[in-house]
Design a protein around this motif. Structure first.
Motif, PDB file in Angstrom:
ATOM      1  N   PRO A   1       1.438  21.270  11.980  1.00 57.88           N
ATOM      2  CA  PRO A   1       0.792  21.727  13.214  1.00 57.88           C
ATOM      3  C   PRO A   1       1.455  22.979  13.771  1.00 57.88           C
ATOM      4  CG  PRO A   1       1.954  19.650  13.559  1.00 57.88           C
ATOM      5  CD  PRO A   1       1.878  19.878  12.092  1.00 57.88           C
TER       6      PRO A   1
ATOM      7  N   TRP B   1      -0.510  17.920  16.573  1.00 60.62           N
ATOM      8  CA  TRP B   1      -1.906  18.007  16.114  1.00 60.62           C
ATOM      9  C   TRP B   1      -2.895  17.983  17.269  1.00 60.62           C
ATOM     10  CZ3 TRP B   1      -3.184  20.057  11.890  1.00 60.62           C
ATOM     11  CH2 TRP B   1      -2.429  19.887  10.738  1.00 60.62           C
TER      12      TRP B   1
ATOM     13  N   ASP C   1      -5.818  20.581  17.246  1.00 60.82           N
ATOM     14  CA  ASP C   1      -7.222  20.178  17.149  1.00 60.82           C
ATOM     15  C   ASP C   1      -8.074  20.863  18.208  1.00 60.82           C
ATOM     16  OD1 ASP C   1      -6.786  18.597  15.021  1.00 60.82           O
ATOM     17  OD2 ASP C   1      -6.556  16.732  16.158  1.00 60.82           O
TER      18      ASP C   1
ATOM     19  N   LEU D   1      -8.038  24.918  17.682  1.00 63.10           N
ATOM     20  CA  LEU D   1      -8.719  25.334  16.460  1.00 63.10           C
ATOM     21  C   LEU D   1     -10.146  25.757  16.764  1.00 63.10           C
ATOM     22  CD1 LEU D   1      -8.452  25.537  13.396  1.00 63.10           C
ATOM     23  CD2 LEU D   1      -9.330  23.220  13.233  1.00 63.10           C
ATOM     24  N   TRP D   2     -10.838  24.949  17.561  1.00 60.28           N
ATOM     25  CA  TRP D   2     -12.239  25.238  17.867  1.00 60.28           C
ATOM     26  C   TRP D   2     -12.366  26.452  18.764  1.00 60.28           C
ATOM     27  CZ3 TRP D   2     -15.174  23.229  14.537  1.00 60.28           C
ATOM     28  CH2 TRP D   2     -14.814  22.005  13.955  1.00 60.28           C
TER      29      TRP D   2
END
Lengths: 349, 340
Positions: A78, A208, A212, A215-216
């Motif tokens: 990560p 993470w 997560d 990332l988007w």
């Protein structure tokens, strides 16, 4: 279709403007390979050295019984991925800013956008400490948006617009103010030292859950920047020229601003203040690949990611066992670069 | 002939008006001074203050007034005036209405020295009180010198643009170093350093007043005597060379004076920004831009601002520098929006 051919025409008409698709392709391919290599190195080097083959196994054939695989999966991956993402985000935010404002000194750090995000995060740390990261990032966006609005507002309110130097001054004053306020909050609620490390950047604590989320956001921001790249090239010829060609300058600038604050806000919420990536990388990229933002944006992303992954690796290796703030390490290259730009008096672009 | 005399008459009038504004500002300093003596954690009524000043107060009252409140207020007066004068000089020679002593790296240089000192010395209280201000002063001067030399080019000396940009770059570098250093402090040291950095007028005792006074006693008259040079320099490089000013030399002298003023003030008052920006601005709006009057008015408005900010800070238990930033920032942004 129409904009396409007109865009090509604008390129042809201005002889000084050149693009180097070949160099750009080399950077894209070679840079990606280097990025993959340095990410692998970054995962393998640390408090406990783990061989590259174990890294390969941990990524592709994960075995939960091995401690090495656990370390790689839960801590190092990560972190490294966050570095690559945020490095790319800062660099692209910087290049969009420089292109849209035609200002060689534009950088989310220098202009106080990072400080805006940081200020909101300081408020969160002091008053609502148990926010989930998914909620925290919205506060970060809000802060970045506030600072962006401030800078844009000043630019449009002031007579004759903001020259590069005045923009830099405005940015440094806005960040001075926001930092003073954050420091005041930090002093009062004694969250100072923990806030400080984060204020100067560091990817040590990334998990993470955060990756997560960003990332988007960052992925979307980078994609949007790519789609906008053609118009940024036109804007970089000057607002009047762009408007004359038929670009809706106001809309493009608004979309660009939203992209910038998403990229910067998401990055700051994870790795804190990192200046200079958004300043240096676009300059270097522009020097290498020419003036078309269709090449500058993706190449900046890759070079920015590469720079940040390597800097983070360096920050761990300066004094093994403890973390040097990565922002300080980047400042070692960034400050001379800014001095160089300063001695050229902010010309170019 | 007639036109000239009319001009002269209106000029005299304007000048008289400006000077009366300066007197008004001086009176304002006195008023704020008195209010500030009354206000604080323990309120002293004006009557109590008067009694105590003439030696008829209780022991507790005189302790509060003479040992805590008065030195702090006197330091506010001096530091406010010093920052504002430094800012006024910088705005004059850079012809940039947004210039501030922080701009040439003075605040960050001093801060770096303080952090270094705190980091390297095991115990803060064991050191003599003079050490820190002196170190801070050298830090400020060194940073100022670095900015000046990096902004210097053989072809055209120090240009305004380069000074501004180099200042920003050097500050970025210094703050990186500060962050690295603060990571190595223990929590107690950290709290001390952070409080100092936020500008808290921490050294509020008579010794610091005495440390600061000689600097001010030398620098303020010097700067005042340079008022006409500043008038010329603020016209711009070409014009002032045309008028016969030894541009680089005068600019360097004035810059040194500004660094010395700001450096000694940072040393005693902590890193307080915005006063050097706002003081001269308010003054310019009130009395115009002739430096003979402007310098005095700047110093006075700087004092008023800082005493007021410090009084608020005492009541609200927040470092003075932060109060100053909260007051100063909106004004700065307003300036930025309407500056040409």
């Amino acid at each position: 279709m129409a904009t396409h051919s007109i865009g090509e025409g604008a390129h042809a008409s201005a002889k000084k403007l050149r693009t180097r698709p070949l160099a750009a392709s080399v950077i894209l391919i070679g840079g990606l390979a280097l990025l993959a290599l340095s990410m692998a190195l970054s995962i393998s080097i640390g408090a406990k050295a783990i061989g590259l083959s174990a890294v390969w196994d941990a990524v592709w054939h994960f075995n939960g019984d091995l401690t090495d695989h656990q370390i790689i999966r839960s801590l190092r991956m990560p972190r490294t991925i966050a570095c690559a993402l945020t490095g790319a985000a800062f660099a692209v935010a910087g290049s969009v800013m420089q292109g849209m404002t035609r200002n060689p000194l534009a950088d989310p750090g220098l202009l106080g956008i990072n400080a805006g995000a940081g200020f909101m995060l300081a408020i969160c740390f002091a008053f609502i400490p148990h926010l989930l990261f998914g909620q925290l990032i919205w506060m970060s966006f809000a802060g970045a948006a506030g600072a962006t609005a401030l800078i844009y507002g000043l630019g449009s309110l002031s007579r004759g617009g903001l020259t590069p130097v005045r923009l830099a001054l405005a940015g440094s004053a806005v960040s001075a103010l926001l930092l003073a306020l954050s420091e005041g909050i930090a002093l009062k609620y004694r969250i100072g030292q923990s806030l400080d490390f984060w204020l100067f950047g560091g990817a040590a604590g990334v998990r993470w859950a955060q990756v997560d989320v960003i990332l988007w956001w960052i992925g979307g921001g980078l994609l949007a920047a790519m789609l906008l790249a053609r118009y940024i090239t036109l804007l970089s010829l000057g607002d009047e020229t762009a408007a004359g060609i038929g670009v809706r300058v106001g809309w493009i600038k608004l979309i660009g601003a939203v992209i910038i604050l998403i990229l910067a806000g998401a990055s700051v919420s994870v790795v804190g203040f990192v200046s200079f990536i958004g300043l240096m990388v676009p300059h270097i990229t522009r020097y290498l690949v020419g003036v078309s933002y269709r090449w500058i944006v993706p190449c900046s992303a890759i070079l920015g990611a590469l720079l940040f992954v390597l800097a983070d690796l360096g920050a761990r290796m300066v004094r093994p066992g403890s973390e040097t703030p990565v922002g300080a390490l980047i400042a070692i290259i960034g400050v001379p670069f800014l001095l160089y730009l300063a001695r050229r008096e902010g010309r170019e672009l | 002939m007639a036109a000239k005399s009319i001009y002269a008459a209106s000029d005299t009038k304007r000048r008289a008006k400006a000077w009366s504004t300066v007197v008004g500002l001086a009176l304002l300093v006195v008023v704020v001074f008195i209010v500030s003596m009354n206000t604080g954690y323990i309120r002293l009524s004006p009557l109590d203050v008067g009694k105590t000043l003439f030696g008829f107060g209780t022991d507790k009252q005189s302790l509060i007034l003479f040992q805590f409140r008065l030195p702090r207020i006197v330091i506010s007066v001096l530091v406010g005036a010093g920052f504002a004068l430094a800012g006024c000089i910088l705005q004059g020679i850079t012809r940039n209405p947004l210039a501030d002593p922080g701009l040439i790296g003075v605040n960050s240089g001093a801060s770096l020295m303080v952090i270094l000192f705190v980091a390297l010395r095991p115990s803060i209280s064991a050191s003599p009180p003079y050490t820190l201000p002196f170190l801070a002063f050298f830090g400020a001067a060194a940073a100022g010198a670095v900015v000046y030399f990096l902004a210097y080019k053989k072809s055209d000396g120090v240009s305004v643009l380069r000074l501004v940009l180099v200042g920003i770059a050097v500050q970025a570098g210094i703050s990186a170093a500060i962050i690295v250093l603060t990571q190595r402090l223990n929590p107690e040291q950290y709290q001390f350093a952070a409080t100092w950095l936020a500008g808290s007028l921490w050294g509020a005792n008579w010794k610091f007043v005495l440390t600061l006074l000689p600097w001010m006693a030398v620098l303020v008259p010097f700067v005042m005597s340079k008022a006409r040079t500043l008038n010329v320099l603020s016209l711009g490089d070409h014009l002032s060379v045309g008028l016969g000013a030894r541009l680089q030399r005068e600019r360097l002298l004035l810059l040194l004076a500004a660094v010395a003023l700001a450096g000694s003030c940072v040393a005693v008052g902590g890193a307080i920004s915005f006063i050097g920006l706002i003081g001269p601005h308010l003054a310019r709006r009130l009395v115009g831009s002739r430096h003979e009057i402007l310098l005095a008015a700047s110093a006075l408005s700087g004092s008023v601002l800082l005493i007021a900010a410090d009084t608020i800070s005492r009541v609200s238990d927040t470092p003075t520098g932060i109060i100053v930033a909260i007051i100063g920032a909106p004004y700065f942004l307003y300036l930025l929006a309407r500056a040409r």
